[in-house]
Design a protein around this motif. Structure first.
Motif: not given
Length: 78
Positions: A31, A34-35, A37-42, A48, A50, A54
């Motif tokens: 998490y 993600e916050s 911006g290093e790992l994207r979650m959809i 959620r 991953i 990615d």
């Protein structure tokens, strides 16, 4: 009596708990990544996810995690 076995499946995307097991990273680390911006979650169907690509790209760009993943022993040390 036959035993049912689960086929070897390579998922396209991971739920958070599955990404934790696959990568060796903690939930809070995922998490946090993600916050920052290093790992994207959809979000899909209220969950959620991953993408495997990615997560693997992140691990490959951070060799200490990628080395642990390939050897089976992940170290949380820098």
């Amino acid at each position: 009596m036959s035993h049912l076995t689960q086929p070897n499946i390579n998922p396209f995307a991971f739920r958070i708990n599955d990404a934790v097991r696959y990568s060796g990273l903690s939930r809070s680390t995922l998490y946090s990544l993600e916050s920052r911006g290093e790992l994207r979650m959809i979000k899909a169907a209220g969950r959620r996810l991953i993408l495997r690509s990615d997560l693997e790209a992140f691990l490959a760009s951070n060799r200490r995690w990628a080395a642990g993943l390939s050897s089976g022993a992940v170290s949380n040390e820098p």
